[in-house]
Scaffold this active site. Structure first.
Site, PDB file in Angstrom:
ATOM      1  N   MET A  54       0.824  -1.217   0.000  1.00 17.50           N
ATOM      2  CA  MET A  54       0.000   0.000   0.000  1.00 17.50           C
ATOM      3  C   MET A  54       0.858   1.268   0.000  1.00 17.50           C
ATOM      4  SD  MET A  54      -3.537  -0.635   1.858  1.00 17.50           S
ATOM      5  CE  MET A  54      -3.069  -0.385   3.547  1.00 17.50           C
ATOM      6  N   GLY A  55       2.144   1.122  -0.263  1.00 19.47           N
ATOM      7  CA  GLY A  55       3.010   2.303  -0.299  1.00 19.47           C
ATOM      8  C   GLY A  55       3.506   2.674   1.078  1.00 19.47           C
ATOM      9  N   HIS A 109       9.902  -3.027   3.432  1.00 24.97           N
ATOM     10  CA  HIS A 109       9.626  -3.296   2.014  1.00 24.97           C
ATOM     11  C   HIS A 109      10.934  -3.496   1.240  1.00 24.97           C
ATOM     12  CE1 HIS A 109       6.060  -0.803   3.286  1.00 24.97           C
ATOM     13  NE2 HIS A 109       5.450  -1.852   2.749  1.00 24.97           N
ATOM     14  N   ASP A 149       2.471  -8.877   8.685  1.00 20.88           N
ATOM     15  CA  ASP A 149       1.012  -9.019   8.622  1.00 20.88           C
ATOM     16  C   ASP A 149       0.710 -10.508   8.447  1.00 20.88           C
ATOM     17  OD1 ASP A 149       0.638  -6.261   8.849  1.00 20.88           O
ATOM     18  OD2 ASP A 149       0.992  -5.994   6.713  1.00 20.88           O
ATOM     19  N   ARG A 198       2.420   2.772   9.153  1.00 23.33           N
ATOM     20  CA  ARG A 198       1.617   3.534  10.121  1.00 23.33           C
ATOM     21  C   ARG A 198       2.465   4.087  11.279  1.00 23.33           C
ATOM     22  NH1 ARG A 198      -2.713  -0.372   8.765  1.00 23.33           N
ATOM     23  NH2 ARG A 198      -4.420   0.844   7.869  1.00 23.33           N
TER      24      ARG A 198
END
Ligand code: CDP
Length: 487
Positions: A1-2, A8, A128, A165
């Protein structure tokens, strides 16, 4: 989701390290998926940092970045496309229980993305975990020809799991948030040292630091069903709010390294595939059939009657029997200083072994020995009763089988390769069937599929196909974080 970060970057690095042939291209997709946000969630404020994402992706070796619009993914609108409903058992716990519809939204978009990109390999973070498990089940269920690889959670130097987040956290909250990974680590250490996990106590410790706990759960990492920590690998997962920011993190509770149990009838090809499977994963390989064969050999050598339990017991007590377990080659079996690895494969031993294996004193002796050898885990053991009796708490249980005629053909090739006499296929098939009957009808630890074992019927599958299937099962049951793939 960027909102790309070092976590990442690690996924991209792993993609680069994985060999997929010359034409390999590493693609990074960035898509803020509206379907996975609930009405009161942070869709509007989710970090949108595409320029930065492009730089990070390029710097870490991505060949391309793809950031489609909602319209490109869902031409004619979201509602004009099929949506996926994730089976209930995968969403009743962890984030699924507090974010209704979230994983349906994830799955619906993932299927669209995959059908547009058609990748060979999909790389996802283990951070996740529930999402990773659901996507594994989804790909398996739809039969998509895509291999999945998980990458362990990347943390900052203080232990906080990286997440897009985290950028919401205020300076003072960053300090507070660190209590989550710290306490998770402490819990894992306690369990390793034989202490019980007290979830209420953990919750009140977190609350004491001002963290608002949403859930603390222990689940089986593959089926995501509640389980108590104990001998088997278990996941402790937490979601909480630190200020306004929702954080999730987990750890794996374990008292030993993973154990894989492979059972199945005579001649199913267990030894060949298990040995190679163990080699690729760097697990120790234990062929328990060779142990029963070795004891049979000594009984035969010493002309002991099969009903003479006293003589068998004396010989077992005085037996100098050594199994050289190696991570690479076949297991070497020594009996009283003699290498019997080959002789125990002869026809006369094969004909007698199942009768010896029925004897309670023999089973007790060898089962104890096998448990001792596998005490610390990091092992794959093959036999008849591994998943049911020797290691009933194995993290992964596979039942490998094939039709009797297929097994006879394989046994014939095997004997030929070993330079041993080869009976006719008909004789081999009836020997195999007889041994199956003896093994599955005995009173103690009979050959049978453990309830939680996964059956692989190998008729028509070549060795590589069976190994690939087993490796996939291993990776879906045992996180990379627990047993990393070596390149
Ligand atoms: O012939 P194959 O390689 O399929 O068999 P094996 O793995 O060498 O095992 C030989 C025999 O040992 C089996 O037929 C069983 O009777 C016995 N066995 C057992 O009872 N329990 C085990 N865990 C392994 C083997």
């Amino acid at each position: 989701m960027g909102g790309l970060h070092k976590g990442h970057a690690e996924l991209i690095k792993v993609a680069n390290q994985t060999s997929l042939g010359e034409s390999k291209r590493v693609l990074v997709s960035v898509f803020i998926n509206p379907l996975q946000f609930g009405p009161k969630e942070d869709f509007e404020s989710y970090p949108r940092t595409l320029n930065n994402d492009c730089n990070l992706a390029q710097k870490n070796g991505a060949d391309a970045i793809w950031a489609p619009s909602v319209n490109e993914i869902f031409p004619n609108g979201i509602n004009s496309h099929f949506s996926i409903k994730v089976p209930k058992h995968l969403t009743t716990h962890l984030c699924g229980s507090c974010r209704p519809g979230h994983f349906d939204g994830v799955a619906s978009v993932i299927v669209r993305l995959l059908s547009l990109v058609k990748p060979k390999l999909l790389i996802l973070g283990e951070k996740d975990w529930q999402q990773l498990v659901i996507i594994r089940h989804l790909i398996d269920d739809l039969g998509l020809p895509i291999h999945i690889k998980g990458v362990p959670t990347i943390r900052d130097k203080h232990g906080l799991a990286l997440s897009s987040r985290n950028s919401y956290l205020k300076a003072n909250e960053k300090e507070t948030a660190l209590h989550l990974p710290r306490l998770l680590k402490e819990s894992a250490k306690d369990v390793k040292n034989g202490l019980f996990l007290n979830k209420e106590k953990l919750s009140s410790k977190l609350e004491k630091y001002g963290l608002k706990v949403e859930y603390i759960e222990t689940v089986d990492p593959y089926q995501l069903q509640p389980m108590k920590e104990g001998k088997q690998l278990c996941m402790l997962a937490v979601a909480l709010k630190c200020g306004e920011t929702r954080l999730i993190d987990h750890t794996f509770l374990m008292t030993h390294q993973p154990i894989v149990a492979i059972d199945g009838p005579a001649g199913a090809g267990k030894s060949t595939v298990t040995r190679e499977f163990a080699r690729r994963l760097g697990l120790l390989y234990l062929d328990t059939g060779a142990m029963y064969r070795a004891v049979t050999w000594i009984i035969q050598e010493k002309n002991i009657e099969l009903n003479d339990d006293d003589a068998i017991q004396i010989n077992l007590n005085n037996l100098d029997i050594k199994f050289e377990v190696s991570p690479n080659g076949p297991q070497t079996v020594w009996v009283n200083g003699q290498d019997v690895s080959n002789i125990i494969r002869s026809q006369s031993i094969t004909k007698l072994v199942s009768k010896v294996a029925c004897k309670p004193i023999v089973r007790e002796y060898l089962t104890t020995m096998q448990r001792r050898m596998g005490e610390d885990g990091g092992i794959v053991a093959e036999g008849r009763d591994i998943g049911t009796a020797v290691f009933p708490h194995a993290e992964l249980k596979i039942f490998l089988t094939a039709s009797a005629s297929e097994r006879a053909k394989r046994r014939s090739i095997d004997l030929k390769q070993r330079g041993l006499p080869v009976p006719s296929l008909k004789d081999l098939e009836s020997q195999i069937t007889e041994r199956d009957n003896l093994d599955s009808s005995r009173d103690i630890a009979p050959l049978k599929k453990a309830e939680d074992a996964i059956e692989i019927i190998t008729d028509g599958m070549n060795i590589e196909a069976v190994i690939t299937k087993m490796l996939n099962l291993f990776h879906s049951h045992i996180p990379e974080e627990v047993w990393p793939t070596t390149y």
